[in-house]
Design an enzyme around this catalytic site. Structure first.
Site, mmCIF file in Angstrom:
data_model
loop_
_atom_site.group_PDB
_atom_site.id
_atom_site.type_symbol
_atom_site.label_atom_id
_atom_site.label_comp_id
_atom_site.label_asym_id
_atom_site.label_seq_id
_atom_site.Cartn_x
_atom_site.Cartn_y
_atom_site.Cartn_z
ATOM 1 N N GLN A 89 48.825 -9.943 4.656
ATOM 2 C CA GLN A 89 47.813 -11.158 4.899
ATOM 3 C C GLN A 89 46.511 -11.944 4.563
ATOM 4 O OE1 GLN A 89 48.980 -12.398 8.081
ATOM 5 N NE2 GLN A 89 51.417 -11.506 7.852
ATOM 6 N N ARG B 201 35.339 -0.722 10.129
ATOM 7 C CA ARG B 201 36.297 0.495 9.211
ATOM 8 C C ARG B 201 35.776 1.594 9.148
ATOM 9 N NH1 ARG B 201 40.215 -3.621 7.479
ATOM 10 N NH2 ARG B 201 38.801 -3.350 5.346
ATOM 11 N N TYR C 36 47.890 -2.443 16.378
ATOM 12 C CA TYR C 36 47.499 -3.398 14.987
ATOM 13 C C TYR C 36 47.456 -3.068 13.657
ATOM 14 C CZ TYR C 36 48.081 -5.929 19.770
ATOM 15 O OH TYR C 36 48.296 -6.505 20.607
ATOM 16 N N ASP D 124 52.708 -0.671 14.820
ATOM 17 C CA ASP D 124 52.997 -1.788 13.992
ATOM 18 C C ASP D 124 53.964 -2.817 14.249
ATOM 19 O OD1 ASP D 124 50.818 -4.298 12.318
ATOM 20 O OD2 ASP D 124 52.583 -4.695 12.167
ATOM 21 N N ALA E 165 52.017 -2.940 20.892
ATOM 22 C CA ALA E 165 50.757 -1.679 20.872
ATOM 23 C C ALA E 165 51.022 -1.823 22.343
ATOM 24 C CB ALA E 165 49.642 -2.473 20.204
ATOM 25 N N ASP F 196 42.572 -4.067 17.222
ATOM 26 C CA ASP F 196 42.106 -5.222 16.389
ATOM 27 C C ASP F 196 43.825 -6.145 16.373
ATOM 28 O OD1 ASP F 196 41.366 -7.382 14.539
ATOM 29 O OD2 ASP F 196 42.268 -6.173 12.952
ATOM 30 N N CYS G 162 39.634 -12.204 16.429
ATOM 31 C CA CYS G 162 39.601 -12.768 15.664
ATOM 32 C C CYS G 162 40.313 -14.401 15.652
ATOM 33 C CB CYS G 162 40.231 -12.343 14.610
ATOM 34 S SG CYS G 162 42.134 -11.985 14.296
#
Length: 402
Positions: free
Chosen positions: A209, A221, A237, A259, A289, A306, A346
């Protein structure tokens, strides 16, 4: 390109009263704010000087009359030589990163488009490899000078281009992906090893990505790792397992990472091995999820939520709001008493206040009394111009149950 820089610039004259955002530092000038361009119909990406209705100089940018954002500013109060401007912007960007990037990190965003004064350009650094994205016609015209300056300033092993996506299509550009400078072995082009907060990760330049990894979450993180000691952690995710790896390093008691991408989980497993962590340090789940969280009430002490962008246009906002409420409700119900959540949006088109409102609704739905501990966002290597709210996209909250 040098000849183009030395040519007289086309002039963009704004409508009376429409210069305020530009003076305030917003680099985007929309087509409806423009009174006229002289000479008319400049080529897409051509440099222009920008003036108010009284002909006072506001600065320099590049123009694409065929797009909604008709001008993107590069400089205010001056019309510098473009090569000199690119060199100056790169030097300033590198100096900023040297002040903020930890010594155990060799991967970060070097150029963040408008936030570093080079609209339409992204440059990410992964150790000795640079990845560039040129998203607009104006950025495309800076390609040659940008690559030359990057080579001269940083001497990278390689520069890879990953210029693709909807913005380029809107600008009338075809995708451009491949090696542009440096080594040429197939293995190097496809992958590299990057270090973030002392943790090593595979970077997949071919399928990954963005430019290969989500560099904007680096500091978050690290935060997750600092909260993970003795905790039961869910990395929803998980992509390539960045938050899960941080939790392992932070001493988590149990970690589950989920995921829908089998490829991403495969890379996450490789990252465990790369860091010599035990293969069973993380339980990986290939699945959805929301379904997983719905089946695991009161289980996790720390949840990282996320998801990918849920609002890719303003038309998606209402639907995205419902989805953020649903996801965060499920996360709060999966939270053990007294647990913590790192939750993110995001979605550029879903504003921070809208996200906070959705999370508040979720807390009410879940019947949990949550405290807002911190507002989160990308690291210092993702600067945003103060006058450019449109440049903000990553919104995060650290929550803790009362």
């Amino acid at each position: 390109m040098a000849g183009e820089v030395n040519q007289p610039l086309a002039r963009v004259i704004l409508k009376r009263g429409r210069e305020g955002p530009v003076r305030g530092g917003n680099p985007w000038i929309f087509s409806q704010a423009i009174e006229r361009i002289a000479p008319a119909r400049p080529e897409a990406g051509a440099l222009v000087s920008v003036h108010d209705a009284n002909d006072a100089l506001l600065g320099m940018g590049y123009c694409n009359p065929a797009t909604t954002i008709a001008v993107r500013m590069l400089a205010w109060g001056e019309t510098p030589d473009l090569r000199e401007l690119i060199a100056r912007r790169l030097k300033n960007a590198l100096e900023l990163r040297r002040r903020f990037i930890r010594g155990d990190t060799d991967s970060y965003r070097l150029i963040n488009g408008d936030g570093d004064g080079l609209s339409g350009i992204v440059v990410d650094r992964y150790g000795g490899v640079l990845v560039i994205q040129l998203l607009t016609a104006g950025a495309e015209r800076m390609r040659e000078a940008l690559i030359a300056e990057l080579d001269a300033m940083l001497h990278p092993r390689a520069i890879i281009e990953r210029s693709a996506g909807a913005v380029r299509r809107q600008e009338g550009l075809e995708d451009r992906v491949g090696l542009v400078s440096g080594e040429s072995s197939d293995r190097m082009i496809a992958q590299a090893i990057a270090t973030e907060n002392g943790i090593r990760v595979h970077v997949d330049f071919e399928h990954g990505q963005k430019t290969g990894y989500f560099l904007d979450q680096r500091e978050n993180r690290a935060l997750a790792g600092s909260l993970a000691k003795d905790a039961r952690v869910l990395d929803a995710y998980c992509y390539e397992g960045g938050f899960a790896l941080a939790a392992v390093a932070g001493g988590a008691r149990q970690i589950v990472a989920i995921d829908t991408s089998a490829r991403a989980i495969g890379f996450a497993r490789q990252n465990l091995e790369l860091n010599t962590y035990a293969p069973d340090a993380v339980e990986f789940v290939h699945g959805e999820a929301p379904k997983f969280m719905a089946e695991m009430p009161n289980r996790f002490d720390l949840i990282v939520l996320d998801p990918p962008p849920l609002a890719r246009t303003r038309g998606d906002v209402e639907r995205a709001g419902r989805m953020y409420v649903e996801l965060n409700t499920l996360a709060m119900r999966a939270l053990a008493p007294g647990g913590r959540i790192l939750t993110f949006s995001c979605s550029t088109h879903f504003r921070a206040e809208e996200f906070i409102r959705a999370v508040r609704y979720a807390a009410s739905n879940a019947g949990r009394q949550m405290r807002l501990i911190a507002h989160l966002g990308p690291g210092a290597d993702h600067p945003v111009l103060l006058g450019h709210a449109e440049g903000e996209y990553l919104t995060g909250l650290l929550l803790s149950e009362l």
